[in-house]
Design an enzyme around this catalytic site. Sequence first.
Site, short mmCIF file in Angstrom:
data_model
loop_
_atom_site.label_atom_id
_atom_site.label_comp_id
_atom_site.label_asym_id
_atom_site.label_seq_id
_atom_site.Cartn_x
_atom_site.Cartn_y
_atom_site.Cartn_z
N THR A 1 22.84 22.00 -31.68
CA THR A 1 22.71 20.98 -32.74
C THR A 1 21.61 19.99 -32.37
OG1 THR A 1 25.04 21.21 -33.21
CG2 THR A 1 23.98 19.22 -34.03
N GLY B 1 10.36 17.26 -21.33
CA GLY B 1 9.19 18.00 -20.87
C GLY B 1 9.55 19.21 -20.03
N ALA C 1 8.82 12.63 -24.79
CA ALA C 1 9.06 11.29 -25.36
C ALA C 1 9.24 10.22 -24.29
CB ALA C 1 10.30 11.34 -26.25
N CYS D 1 10.20 12.66 -9.77
CA CYS D 1 11.21 13.71 -9.66
C CYS D 1 11.22 14.30 -8.27
CB CYS D 1 10.92 14.79 -10.69
SG CYS D 1 9.23 15.30 -10.59
#
Length: 378
Positions: free
Chosen positions: A241, A71, A204, A329
């Site tokens: 990648t 996010g 996610a 956080c």
Amino acid sequence: MNPLYFDYAAATPVDAEVLAAMQPYFAEKFYNPSAVYLQAHAVRSELEQARASVALILGAKPAEVIFSAGGTEANNLAISGVMSQYSEANIVVSAIEHEAVLAPARSYDCRITPVKPDGRIDLAALEGSIDEKTVLVSAMYANNEIGTIEPLHDIAKLVKAVRRQRAASGNPLPLYLHTDACQAANYLHLLVNSLGVDLMTLNAGKIYGPKQCGALFVKTGVKLLPQIKGGGQERGLRNGTENVSNCVGFTLALQKAQNLREVESERLHDLQQQMLNQVKQKLPQAILNGSLEHRLPNNIHLTLPGQDNERLMMLLDERGIQVATGSACSAANTEPSHVLKAIGLSDEAAQSSLRITMGRGTTSQSIGTLIDTLADIL
Ligand SMILES: Cc1ncc(COP(=O)(O)O)c(C=O)c1O
């Protein structure tokens, strides 16, 4: 005994089916999706299937879905991706945004628009905050601390009206609407056209998928500058990648979350009511923060006047119950929460507040234990 977990807004356990879906991509289908042999092609096609499935849930086109490492990264891409193109422009953000929006926004000319005491964005103030140089409005779908669901529809209408005025007056600057939907995807629909957003962040790690994975919806026609430059992956917007395992896990987690959305919302709404009734009886001094009507069903945020929230959190932890004092956080930050300050709480009240967030593992019994233990401690 396993601890009782009430911090689902900080992290969710990875769903067993999601974990199983991710497993093959570590050792068996480990190929670089940009490589040219057949097995790598197959991995590419599975990655693109995942993108198409995310797009379907959003009512978007596959090319409008950019996978990201979480996010924070998607928010940074949305904000800096737009703002770094305009030297004279400004961005308007709500006062209760997550730091992952506020911090990149502060790198530019940033206008903070207030919320009402119930935690909902003040539309009249927002209208006043947008001027002829505003190119981006960022307003979250649902708040991570007090669970308030924001009036995105009305915000989108306002943004559209400003665009029409600009077109009429010959102002060539675009005006985009970004929403941080990290906390919304378990409980709210994500149809981007109906929401009227140009950019939307998904995460996610909040929906029983892997951490450090998410996506940014980028509406066709919205121009962004990449923030991580490299080999051209993700339409050149998020180079490096692709983490196919994470993208596949995220996609299944999002499908499951959206399939369960109504049932789980109803179940948690009942538990929320139960908890509030018990709070009324057993913790009559407690004050609920944020709107009750426009609220995620998994969130209860209480001020317990005169109590130190750090101490309460630690005492609950000693008794095997995990709650939060603010967003995880900023848990190491001793400053009172900017969200609670924005809804008018004093420093003292903010530091007497607990965030309780429920999820798939929460039961009526676990709620009873939490409230009884809290009452006992108090
Ligand atoms: C609303 C919101 N936005 C952004 C983030 C950042 O997500 P992450 O730390 O997974 O990058 C979070 C996580 O707490 C959040 O709740």
